[in-house]
Write a protein that holds these residues in place. Sequence first.
Motif, PDB file in Angstrom:
ATOM      1  N   PRO A 134      -2.209   2.113   8.500  1.00  0.00           N
ATOM      2  CA  PRO A 134      -3.432   0.520   8.562  1.00  0.00           C
ATOM      3  C   PRO A 134      -4.399   1.738   9.830  1.00  0.00           C
ATOM      4  CG  PRO A 134      -1.516   0.069   7.738  1.00  0.00           C
ATOM      5  CD  PRO A 134      -1.580   1.088   8.157  1.00  0.00           C
ATOM      6  N   ILE A 150       0.379  20.427   2.235  1.00  0.00           N
ATOM      7  CA  ILE A 150      -0.230  18.664   2.329  1.00  0.00           C
ATOM      8  C   ILE A 150      -0.535  18.183   0.709  1.00  0.00           C
ATOM      9  CG2 ILE A 150      -2.040  17.669   3.589  1.00  0.00           C
ATOM     10  CD1 ILE A 150      -1.516  20.692   5.071  1.00  0.00           C
ATOM     11  N   LEU A 151      -0.182  17.349   0.268  1.00  0.00           N
ATOM     12  CA  LEU A 151      -0.613  16.466  -0.667  1.00  0.00           C
ATOM     13  C   LEU A 151      -2.209  16.297  -0.497  1.00  0.00           C
ATOM     14  CD1 LEU A 151       2.383  14.264  -1.579  1.00  0.00           C
ATOM     15  CD2 LEU A 151       1.841  16.573  -2.049  1.00  0.00           C
ATOM     16  N   ASP A 152      -2.700  15.861  -2.315  1.00  0.00           N
ATOM     17  CA  ASP A 152      -4.096  15.383  -1.180  1.00  0.00           C
ATOM     18  C   ASP A 152      -4.220  14.178  -1.122  1.00  0.00           C
ATOM     19  OD1 ASP A 152      -6.406  14.703  -2.663  1.00  0.00           O
ATOM     20  OD2 ASP A 152      -6.098  14.463  -4.891  1.00  0.00           O
ATOM     21  N   ARG A 153      -4.990  14.333   0.260  1.00  0.00           N
ATOM     22  CA  ARG A 153      -4.967  12.683   1.013  1.00  0.00           C
ATOM     23  C   ARG A 153      -6.083  11.683   0.363  1.00  0.00           C
ATOM     24  NH1 ARG A 153      -6.825   8.936   2.159  1.00  0.00           N
ATOM     25  NH2 ARG A 153      -8.015   8.294   4.247  1.00  0.00           N
ATOM     26  N   ASN A 190       1.364  -1.025   0.011  1.00  0.00           N
ATOM     27  CA  ASN A 190       0.140  -0.269   0.215  1.00  0.00           C
ATOM     28  C   ASN A 190       0.723   1.141  -0.305  1.00  0.00           C
ATOM     29  OD1 ASN A 190      -2.500  -1.708   0.036  1.00  0.00           O
ATOM     30  ND2 ASN A 190      -1.971  -1.434   2.380  1.00  0.00           N
ATOM     31  N   LYS A 222      -6.069  11.252  -2.752  1.00  0.00           N
ATOM     32  CA  LYS A 222      -5.627   9.927  -3.720  1.00  0.00           C
ATOM     33  C   LYS A 222      -4.763   8.051  -2.620  1.00  0.00           C
ATOM     34  CE  LYS A 222      -3.289  11.007  -7.517  1.00  0.00           C
ATOM     35  NZ  LYS A 222      -2.041  11.741  -8.168  1.00  0.00           N
ATOM     36  N   LEU A 223      -4.984   8.770  -1.717  1.00  0.00           N
ATOM     37  CA  LEU A 223      -4.224   7.530  -0.577  1.00  0.00           C
ATOM     38  C   LEU A 223      -5.071   6.778  -0.083  1.00  0.00           C
ATOM     39  CD1 LEU A 223      -1.498  10.115   0.909  1.00  0.00           C
ATOM     40  CD2 LEU A 223      -0.807   8.451  -0.725  1.00  0.00           C
ATOM     41  N   ILE A 224      -4.144   5.463  -0.223  1.00  0.00           N
ATOM     42  CA  ILE A 224      -5.287   4.751   0.505  1.00  0.00           C
ATOM     43  C   ILE A 224      -4.452   4.035   1.552  1.00  0.00           C
ATOM     44  CG2 ILE A 224      -6.078   3.186  -1.616  1.00  0.00           C
ATOM     45  CD1 ILE A 224      -3.797   1.487  -1.508  1.00  0.00           C
ATOM     46  N   LYS A 225      -5.247   3.557   2.263  1.00  0.00           N
ATOM     47  CA  LYS A 225      -5.125   3.134   4.510  1.00  0.00           C
ATOM     48  C   LYS A 225      -4.489   1.803   4.161  1.00  0.00           C
ATOM     49  CE  LYS A 225      -8.709   3.944   7.053  1.00  0.00           C
ATOM     50  NZ  LYS A 225      -8.575   3.518   8.617  1.00  0.00           N
ATOM     51  N   GLY A 226      -5.034   1.062   3.303  1.00  0.00           N
ATOM     52  CA  GLY A 226      -4.907  -0.371   3.905  1.00  0.00           C
ATOM     53  C   GLY A 226      -6.275  -1.047   4.800  1.00  0.00           C
ATOM     54  N   VAL A 227      -5.755  -2.553   5.104  1.00  0.00           N
ATOM     55  CA  VAL A 227      -6.368  -2.986   6.556  1.00  0.00           C
ATOM     56  C   VAL A 227      -6.686  -2.427   7.841  1.00  0.00           C
ATOM     57  CG1 VAL A 227      -6.985  -4.557   6.695  1.00  0.00           C
ATOM     58  CG2 VAL A 227      -6.634  -5.202   4.796  1.00  0.00           C
ATOM     59  N   SER A 228      -7.325  -1.811   8.108  1.00  0.00           N
ATOM     60  CA  SER A 228      -6.995  -1.128   8.989  1.00  0.00           C
ATOM     61  C   SER A 228      -7.056  -2.268  10.371  1.00  0.00           C
ATOM     62  CB  SER A 228      -8.160  -0.482   9.766  1.00  0.00           C
ATOM     63  OG  SER A 228      -9.767  -0.952   9.276  1.00  0.00           O
ATOM     64  N   LEU A 229      -6.217  -2.306  11.701  1.00  0.00           N
ATOM     65  CA  LEU A 229      -5.894  -3.126  12.219  1.00  0.00           C
ATOM     66  C   LEU A 229      -6.925  -2.412  13.690  1.00  0.00           C
ATOM     67  CD1 LEU A 229      -2.605  -3.629  11.477  1.00  0.00           C
ATOM     68  CD2 LEU A 229      -3.782  -5.259  10.653  1.00  0.00           C
TER      69      LEU A 229
END
Lengths: 324, 246
Positions: free
Chosen positions: A143, B234-237, A22, B239-246
């Motif tokens: 995450p 600050i760049l464009d938020r 990611n 566009k970003l993936i967070k991934g699997v939340s833990l």
Amino acid sequence: MTEKSQVLQCENFQGSWTSAGNAIFNTVKFNKDDLNMVRVMGYTGHAFRININAADVDVAGPTAYDWEDIFAKGLENLGFKSETIRTLDFVAPTPDELKRAISMIQKSIDQGVPAISWDLFVPEFGNIFGYDDEKKTLWAIDPQGDQELPYEKLGRGQVNELFVAIITEEIEVDRETMFKTALDMAINHAYHREHKDDVPPYENGLKGYDAWIEAFEKGEVSEFGNAYNIHVVHDARNFAAQFFRELKDEWQNYEKISTLCDEAVARYQEVTDHLRAITNLYPFPQGGEPNKPENAQFTIEQLKLAKQSEVEAVKVLERIREQI
Amino acid sequence: MLDDSRTKEKSIIVEMIHDEVLIERAKQGDPEAFGELVSRHRAKAYGWARKMTQDTYMAEDIVQEALLQAFLKISTLIDAEKFMAWFHRIVQNQGHMKLRRGGPYAKEQLFSAFIPSNQEIDWSNIDHVLFKLNSSIEYRPTNNPVEQLIRKETLQGVAILLRCLTERERKIFECFFIEQLTSKEIAELFEMKVSNIYNVISRSRNKLQRERIKVELGDYVKDRKRKGLPSKRILDRSKLIKGVSL
């Protein structure tokens, strides 16, 4: 996010359980729009990784490797030179190291590209996409979520170690080289142990499955660690199958390669299916009961089947490698 | 007389005890056994550290650190033959940790390298030490005023930073850095267990380190401003993936 929707997100190949994947995608997408999550996982080797602690299948396995080397190689194969800074395991940065890291991050953001980092809010990879010198604050995402992170907290998270990687330059890489390098990395990882020390008893590649089985046979499996590993590896192989689906189309004018890609899809799909059969037993983060004999026995059977399919998959990779 | 011969007898007995036995006892948490191991190997360790740093006090510091580490990790030792090899590695690691910040002549050099060694200093009182060092810099003939200024500022910085420790923490900190007592001796002074001492020392250090980081980050930000570098972006938020939340 519920686990079901997390699995769905992964099924759509929009994000991965491998946070390194990611974080790399989050960085390279600002420079190249022809890359997707599947290609990032495949070309950086992350779709093919497995790293298991034979003692207890600990939670650190999936991220216990030489970051500088693997990130640099992966980024280079996507067409980027990179620069990294890392402190020793469990060692927080000195003021000088911290300033160097922040200046690298600012350099990257000034060029419009987020930086890759580690343990921002949880011990996983994430990205830093903004800074404010007045507030002495970074904007970061991992995450756990996206929040502000004070400068002084960088490298002083849950595990107290610093890692930052940034892209410094874009380079030309042709698709043959990308494919070859990806295969070499995957084959190497499958056959050769990546660790210098015997302890902890980490095994990667095909032997990773043996280590996993060994831990189940001893009945000393960490509930939390096992659940995490199973989700990470299952998700990675799902990406591996998808990677070869995409490459099959891309190489359709080369019949031999295209056919072999098709075979790789089948083998990695088998690995994924065998692993999927046990993911439900071990929900993350609760973990289920891996040390219960009937669960262990079923898991060992599935891991043996997964390993068999992966042995065949790696042989296919070697055959493709001969064709390029 | 009787006492003397008893002491002698005791020391002979202690000498006869092999490293293995001492390690075994140290593993059980016996500070005396550890102290004995330390005094047996301290000289050697000091030699290694001295060679690496070329600085007496820094070498002492490294040895101290290594000894504390050794005590904390002794339960993981498997056999006596490995003790020296393993201890050597700890000293080396401690040395590298210090040296990799830029070597003994980087900013973090300890005070000992820039004062004449024959000066009388009350090492148990850090304010006295800092005062002496300060005046020795002021009256020191030099042809490099910039270096002199940096040294002076470094010392003032240390003095400011030390103020953020509690009195007790500061005492232990001083003992550790200035008097170079063994951890056992410090423990005796404060009637605390060695592991507690280690905690206090590392807490003091962390606090000091945090203060120092704040100060240095402040300077860093000022320096960027002075150079006319951008102060915020600050760049464009989205566009970003967070991934699997833990």
